[in-house]
Design an enzyme around this catalytic site. Structure first.
Site, PDB file in Angstrom:
ATOM      1  N   ASN A  10      35.654  39.386  46.263  1.00  0.00           N
ATOM      2  CA  ASN A  10      35.744  38.485  47.413  1.00  0.00           C
ATOM      3  C   ASN A  10      36.980  38.900  48.205  1.00  0.00           C
ATOM      4  O   ASN A  10      38.099  38.619  47.783  1.00  0.00           O
ATOM      5  CB  ASN A  10      35.868  37.033  46.922  1.00  0.00           C
ATOM      6  CG  ASN A  10      36.139  36.058  48.053  1.00  0.00           C
ATOM      7  OD1 ASN A  10      35.986  36.394  49.231  1.00  0.00           O
ATOM      8  ND2 ASN A  10      36.535  34.843  47.692  1.00  0.00           N
ATOM      9  N   LYS A  12      37.953  37.832  50.997  1.00  0.00           N
ATOM     10  CA  LYS A  12      38.524  36.735  51.804  1.00  0.00           C
ATOM     11  C   LYS A  12      38.846  37.260  53.216  1.00  0.00           C
ATOM     12  O   LYS A  12      38.104  38.089  53.730  1.00  0.00           O
ATOM     13  CB  LYS A  12      39.753  36.146  51.118  1.00  0.00           C
ATOM     14  CG  LYS A  12      39.502  35.826  49.650  1.00  0.00           C
ATOM     15  CD  LYS A  12      40.574  34.978  49.044  1.00  0.00           C
ATOM     16  CE  LYS A  12      40.318  34.837  47.562  1.00  0.00           C
ATOM     17  NZ  LYS A  12      41.171  33.843  46.929  1.00  0.00           N
ATOM     18  N   HIS A  93      32.998  28.082  47.804  1.00  0.00           N
ATOM     19  CA  HIS A  93      34.313  28.517  47.298  1.00  0.00           C
ATOM     20  C   HIS A  93      35.324  27.383  47.509  1.00  0.00           C
ATOM     21  O   HIS A  93      35.262  26.669  48.514  1.00  0.00           O
ATOM     22  CB  HIS A  93      34.755  29.782  48.035  1.00  0.00           C
ATOM     23  CG  HIS A  93      35.923  30.466  47.379  1.00  0.00           C
ATOM     24  ND1 HIS A  93      37.203  30.000  47.503  1.00  0.00           N
ATOM     25  CD2 HIS A  93      35.991  31.552  46.578  1.00  0.00           C
ATOM     26  CE1 HIS A  93      38.022  30.777  46.817  1.00  0.00           C
ATOM     27  NE2 HIS A  93      37.305  31.728  46.241  1.00  0.00           N
ATOM     28  N   GLU A  95      38.240  27.412  48.502  1.00  0.00           N
ATOM     29  CA  GLU A  95      39.000  27.505  49.754  1.00  0.00           C
ATOM     30  C   GLU A  95      38.191  26.928  50.920  1.00  0.00           C
ATOM     31  O   GLU A  95      38.761  26.353  51.856  1.00  0.00           O
ATOM     32  CB  GLU A  95      39.420  28.960  49.991  1.00  0.00           C
ATOM     33  CG  GLU A  95      40.508  29.372  48.997  1.00  0.00           C
ATOM     34  CD  GLU A  95      40.646  30.865  48.763  1.00  0.00           C
ATOM     35  OE1 GLU A  95      40.017  31.663  49.482  1.00  0.00           O
ATOM     36  OE2 GLU A  95      41.390  31.223  47.833  1.00  0.00           O
ATOM     37  N   GLU A 163      35.558  28.739  38.828  1.00  0.00           N
ATOM     38  CA  GLU A 163      36.880  29.167  39.263  1.00  0.00           C
ATOM     39  C   GLU A 163      37.840  27.985  39.280  1.00  0.00           C
ATOM     40  O   GLU A 163      37.846  27.209  40.257  1.00  0.00           O
ATOM     41  CB  GLU A 163      36.805  29.747  40.676  1.00  0.00           C
ATOM     42  CG  GLU A 163      35.840  30.899  40.829  1.00  0.00           C
ATOM     43  CD  GLU A 163      36.139  31.683  42.090  1.00  0.00           C
ATOM     44  OE1 GLU A 163      36.498  32.848  41.965  1.00  0.00           O
ATOM     45  OE2 GLU A 163      36.053  31.106  43.189  1.00  0.00           O
ATOM     46  N   GLY A 169      44.364  33.148  42.765  1.00  0.00           N
ATOM     47  CA  GLY A 169      45.458  33.763  43.506  1.00  0.00           C
ATOM     48  C   GLY A 169      46.837  33.430  42.983  1.00  0.00           C
ATOM     49  O   GLY A 169      47.840  33.700  43.636  1.00  0.00           O
ATOM     50  N   SER A 209      42.340  34.953  39.181  1.00  0.00           N
ATOM     51  CA  SER A 209      43.343  35.947  38.758  1.00  0.00           C
ATOM     52  C   SER A 209      42.815  36.929  37.713  1.00  0.00           C
ATOM     53  O   SER A 209      43.550  37.339  36.811  1.00  0.00           O
ATOM     54  CB  SER A 209      44.609  35.248  38.255  1.00  0.00           C
ATOM     55  OG  SER A 209      45.187  34.465  39.288  1.00  0.00           O
TER      56      SER A 209
HETATM   57  C1  PEP Z   1      38.543  34.130  44.384  1.00  0.00           C
HETATM   58  O1  PEP Z   1      38.888  34.205  45.527  1.00  0.00           O
HETATM   59  O2  PEP Z   1      37.400  33.752  44.145  1.00  0.00           O
HETATM   60  C2  PEP Z   1      39.490  34.477  43.333  1.00  0.00           C
HETATM   61  C3  PEP Z   1      39.134  34.262  42.097  1.00  0.00           C
HETATM   62  O3  PEP Z   1      40.711  34.994  43.710  1.00  0.00           O
HETATM   63  P1  PEP Z   1      41.800  35.716  42.762  1.00  0.00           P
HETATM   64  O4  PEP Z   1      41.029  36.704  41.913  1.00  0.00           O
HETATM   65  O5  PEP Z   1      42.729  36.373  43.706  1.00  0.00           O
HETATM   66  O6  PEP Z   1      42.412  34.660  41.930  1.00  0.00           O
END
Ligand code: PEP
Length: 248
Positions: A10, A12, A93, A95, A163, A169, A209
């Site tokens: 992803n 983003k 997601h 976000e 998640e 992040g 992460s």
């Molecule tokens: C994500 O954006 O779905 C995500 C898991 O980000 P990160 O791997 O940077 O934590």
């Protein structure tokens, strides 16, 4: 039937044309047929060029509108995404839920629109730190994902991504025992609501992460069928070790 692993990136709001070499490099590393599916969900502006830069590789989007067309300034439909070569889209997601106030019902409607428009979907769920600390993570996430699923739950066309919001992040990864508990609970709830076969075939990805260093431990868990990867999907150098961990 063994579930195929899926590792999805992803990007983003990262990536311009000069970054497309990363997509080419990732697609080359993903090429070997080994039971692992790989995709990268790029910004809308890069989809068509990413498809051209990596023929045969799955390029996806990060959002889609719930309507097929209409007066929705700034939005994008499933048909538009498919038209430029996207094959999959992320919906729900955290976000988007946080910054755009998207609800479970919005997420389900987007997933319906994506499937109707010919796209596969990754439907996201995950709890906040407050919910985890209150001991309500499993119940909250199970309710959230069931309410976010499309009307037709077809494991061949979709995956679920768990998640935890506090792990996205931040460099913090959920405890292996918590990941195992959550993935098993999601699968059990899916079985209850949508039947044993659907639950057995549904891929449940972990996100938060994920890096080359922690991927193998996550992928060794029975109910972890891959990963949704943000930061570490931006370069082949960081993403390929995660793909390799899924291959092994
Ligand atoms: C994500 O954006 O779905 C995500 C898991 O980000 P990160 O791997 O940077 O934590």
């Amino acid at each position: 039937m063994a579930r195929r692993m899926l590792v999805a990136g992803n990007w983003k709001m990262h990536g311009v044309r000069s970054d497309l070499g990363e997509i080419t490099a990732i697609s080359m590393a993903a090429e070997t047929e080994n039971g692992t599916d790989v995709a990268v969900c790029v910004p809308f502006t890069l989809i068509e060029r990413a498809v051209a830069a990596a023929p045969g590789f799955v390029i996806g989007a990060q959002d889609v509108h719930a309507s097929a067309k209409g007066a929705h300034t700034g939005d994008i439909s499933a048909a538009m995404l498919a038209d430029v070569g996207a094959e999959i889209v992320i919906v729900g997601h955290s976000e988007r839920r946080a910054a755009h106030h998207e609800t479970n019902a919005d997420t389900a409607a987007k997933a319906d629109a994506a499937l109707a428009g010919g796209l596969d979907v990754i439907v996201c769920c995950g709890e906040s730190l407050e919910v985890r600390e209150a001991g309500k993570a499993v119940a909250t996430v199970c309710d959230q994902i069931i309410a976010s699923l499309p009307g037709t739950v077809d494991p061949a066309r979709m995956a679920i991504a768990y998640e935890p919001i506090w792990a996205i992040g931040t460099g913090k990864v959920a405890q292996p025992s918590d990941v195992a508990e959550m993935h098993a609970a999601i699968r059990a709830r899916l079985a209850k609501e949508h039947g044993d076969e659907t639950a057995a075939n549904m891929r449940i990805l972990y996100g938060g992460s994920v890096k080359g260093e922690n991927a193998a431990e996550l992928f060794a868990m029975e109910d972890v069928d891959g990963a949704l990867v943000g930061g570490a999907s931006l370069t082949a150098a960081q993403f390929v070790p995660i793909i390799d961990a899924a291959k092994n």
